[in-house]
Design a protein around this motif. Structure first.
Motif, PDB file in Angstrom:
ATOM      1  N   MET A   6       0.806  -1.221   0.000  1.00 45.38           N
ATOM      2  CA  MET A   6       0.000   0.000   0.000  1.00 45.38           C
ATOM      3  C   MET A   6       0.838   1.270   0.000  1.00 45.38           C
ATOM      4  N   HIS A   7       2.142   1.174   0.259  1.00 43.63           N
ATOM      5  CA  HIS A   7       3.004   2.345   0.328  1.00 43.63           C
ATOM      6  C   HIS A   7       3.885   2.432  -0.923  1.00 43.63           C
ATOM      7  N   ARG A   8       4.543   3.581  -1.094  1.00 45.74           N
ATOM      8  CA  ARG A   8       5.481   3.774  -2.194  1.00 45.74           C
ATOM      9  C   ARG A   8       6.786   4.300  -1.623  1.00 45.74           C
ATOM     10  N   VAL A   9       7.910   3.735  -2.076  1.00 39.63           N
ATOM     11  CA  VAL A   9       9.227   4.156  -1.630  1.00 39.63           C
ATOM     12  C   VAL A   9      10.097   4.457  -2.847  1.00 39.63           C
ATOM     13  N   THR A  10      11.185   5.176  -2.610  1.00 41.30           N
ATOM     14  CA  THR A  10      12.187   5.441  -3.639  1.00 41.30           C
ATOM     15  C   THR A  10      13.509   4.867  -3.166  1.00 41.30           C
ATOM     16  N   LEU A  11      14.130   4.038  -4.001  1.00 41.76           N
ATOM     17  CA  LEU A  11      15.450   3.490  -3.696  1.00 41.76           C
ATOM     18  C   LEU A  11      16.505   4.396  -4.310  1.00 41.76           C
ATOM     19  N   GLN A  12      17.559   4.684  -3.551  1.00 44.19           N
ATOM     20  CA  GLN A  12      18.624   5.558  -4.024  1.00 44.19           C
ATOM     21  C   GLN A  12      19.980   4.875  -3.900  1.00 44.19           C
ATOM     22  N   VAL A  13      20.903   5.278  -4.803  1.00 42.57           N
ATOM     23  CA  VAL A  13      22.287   4.807  -4.753  1.00 42.57           C
ATOM     24  C   VAL A  13      23.203   6.006  -4.561  1.00 42.57           C
ATOM     25  N   GLU A  14      24.339   5.749  -3.960  1.00 41.18           N
ATOM     26  CA  GLU A  14      25.326   6.801  -3.751  1.00 41.18           C
ATOM     27  C   GLU A  14      26.160   6.933  -5.022  1.00 41.18           C
ATOM     28  N   GLU A  15      26.316   8.157  -5.476  1.00 40.02           N
ATOM     29  CA  GLU A  15      27.080   8.411  -6.694  1.00 40.02           C
ATOM     30  C   GLU A  15      28.243   9.342  -6.367  1.00 40.02           C
ATOM     31  N   ARG A  16      29.423   8.958  -6.811  1.00 39.69           N
ATOM     32  CA  ARG A  16      30.612   9.798  -6.608  1.00 39.69           C
ATOM     33  C   ARG A  16      31.055  10.346  -7.952  1.00 39.69           C
ATOM     34  N   VAL A  17      31.265  11.647  -7.970  1.00 39.95           N
ATOM     35  CA  VAL A  17      31.669  12.327  -9.194  1.00 39.95           C
ATOM     36  C   VAL A  17      33.040  12.949  -8.961  1.00 39.95           C
ATOM     37  N   ARG A  18      33.979  12.675  -9.857  1.00 42.13           N
ATOM     38  CA  ARG A  18      35.316  13.266  -9.777  1.00 42.13           C
ATOM     39  C   ARG A  18      35.219  14.722 -10.204  1.00 42.13           C
ATOM     40  N   LEU A  19      35.677  15.630  -9.358  1.00 40.65           N
ATOM     41  CA  LEU A  19      35.642  17.055  -9.657  1.00 40.65           C
ATOM     42  C   LEU A  19      36.827  17.439 -10.535  1.00 40.65           C
ATOM     43  N   PRO A  20      36.636  18.400 -11.460  1.00 39.09           N
ATOM     44  CA  PRO A  20      37.716  18.773 -12.387  1.00 39.09           C
ATOM     45  C   PRO A  20      38.992  19.256 -11.695  1.00 39.09           C
ATOM     46  N   LEU A  21      38.857  19.894 -10.541  1.00 45.11           N
ATOM     47  CA  LEU A  21      40.028  20.418  -9.841  1.00 45.11           C
ATOM     48  C   LEU A  21      40.530  19.458  -8.762  1.00 45.11           C
ATOM     49  N   GLY A  22      40.069  18.232  -8.812  1.00 43.96           N
ATOM     50  CA  GLY A  22      40.497  17.225  -7.851  1.00 43.96           C
ATOM     51  C   GLY A  22      39.453  16.986  -6.779  1.00 43.96           C
ATOM     52  N   GLY A  23      39.512  15.831  -6.205  1.00 42.60           N
ATOM     53  CA  GLY A  23      38.561  15.464  -5.161  1.00 42.60           C
ATOM     54  C   GLY A  23      37.299  14.847  -5.749  1.00 42.60           C
ATOM     55  N   ASP A  24      36.438  14.431  -4.870  1.00 39.90           N
ATOM     56  CA  ASP A  24      35.177  13.797  -5.255  1.00 39.90           C
ATOM     57  C   ASP A  24      34.019  14.528  -4.605  1.00 39.90           C
ATOM     58  N   ARG A  25      32.869  14.401  -5.240  1.00 43.61           N
ATOM     59  CA  ARG A  25      31.625  14.897  -4.667  1.00 43.61           C
ATOM     60  C   ARG A  25      30.692  13.697  -4.597  1.00 43.61           C
ATOM     61  N   THR A  26      30.053  13.523  -3.458  1.00 40.96           N
ATOM     62  CA  THR A  26      29.137  12.402  -3.269  1.00 40.96           C
ATOM     63  C   THR A  26      27.714  12.927  -3.178  1.00 40.96           C
ATOM     64  N   SER A  27      26.811  12.254  -3.869  1.00 45.64           N
ATOM     65  CA  SER A  27      25.402  12.601  -3.766  1.00 45.64           C
ATOM     66  C   SER A  27      24.579  11.324  -3.909  1.00 45.64           C
ATOM     67  N   ILE A  33      12.040   4.644  -8.539  1.00 46.64           N
ATOM     68  CA  ILE A  33      11.057   5.465  -7.838  1.00 46.64           C
ATOM     69  C   ILE A  33       9.698   4.781  -7.860  1.00 46.64           C
ATOM     70  N   ASP A  34       8.843   5.183  -6.949  1.00 46.56           N
ATOM     71  CA  ASP A  34       7.470   4.683  -6.871  1.00 46.56           C
ATOM     72  C   ASP A  34       7.413   3.156  -6.762  1.00 46.56           C
ATOM     73  N   VAL A  35       8.285   2.596  -5.920  1.00 50.06           N
ATOM     74  CA  VAL A  35       8.326   1.146  -5.716  1.00 50.06           C
ATOM     75  C   VAL A  35       7.252   0.774  -4.702  1.00 50.06           C
ATOM     76  N   PRO A  36       6.352  -0.164  -5.046  1.00 49.62           N
ATOM     77  CA  PRO A  36       5.338  -0.591  -4.087  1.00 49.62           C
ATOM     78  C   PRO A  36       6.003  -1.269  -2.887  1.00 49.62           C
ATOM     79  N   ALA A  37       5.483  -1.004  -1.698  1.00 51.58           N
ATOM     80  CA  ALA A  37       6.109  -1.562  -0.495  1.00 51.58           C
ATOM     81  C   ALA A  37       5.093  -1.753   0.617  1.00 51.58           C
ATOM     82  N   GLU A  38       5.416  -2.702   1.491  1.00 53.54           N
ATOM     83  CA  GLU A  38       4.722  -2.849   2.759  1.00 53.54           C
ATOM     84  C   GLU A  38       5.699  -2.368   3.824  1.00 53.54           C
ATOM     85  N   VAL A  39       5.293  -1.414   4.640  1.00 53.56           N
ATOM     86  CA  VAL A  39       6.160  -0.828   5.659  1.00 53.56           C
ATOM     87  C   VAL A  39       5.634  -1.228   7.036  1.00 53.56           C
TER      88      VAL A  39
END
Length: 108
Positions: A6-27, A33-39
């Motif tokens: 009866m519920h809806r959830v969204t599954l997410q993954v962690e994504e790392r992006v290499r920044l042009p000036l060095g380092g990483d950004r995580t988001s 999305i809209d995955v049916p679920a029982e909670v």
């Protein structure tokens, strides 16, 4: 899907992006999305630590079988972030996954 999902959830993954000036950004990005679920909430607790109040909620969420779901993902439900602590497959027919999740302290 009707019935217990009866519920809806969204599954997410962690994504790392290499920044042009060095380092990483995580988001976190939506994987499904809209995955049916029982909670089903399992427990909730509040405590005081370092003069700040914290709350933690543990739950069991069942979703239809989705290949690729792992415990490094997180999910969103009803405006709350849940960290996936364990992915338990249906042992008989690959019809569903049981996700053991918690929210509050680590927020995924």
């Amino acid at each position: 899907m009707a019935g217990k999902y009866m519920h809806r959830v969204t599954l997410q993954v962690e994504e790392r992006v290499r920044l042009p000036l060095g380092g990483d950004r995580t988001s976190w990005v939506d994987w499904k999305i809209d995955v049916p679920a029982e909670v089903v909430p399992l427990s909730g607790r509040e405590f005081t630590a370092a003069t700040a109040e914290h709350g933690q909620v543990s739950a069991r969420m069942e979703v239809p079988f989705l290949p690729g779901v792992v415990n490094t993902m997180r999910l969103l439900f009803d405006g709350q972030i849940y960290a996936i602590r364990a992915v338990l497959p249906d042992p008989t027919a690959r019809r569903h996954l049981t996700l053991m999740v918690d929210a509050g302290i680590s927020d995924g």
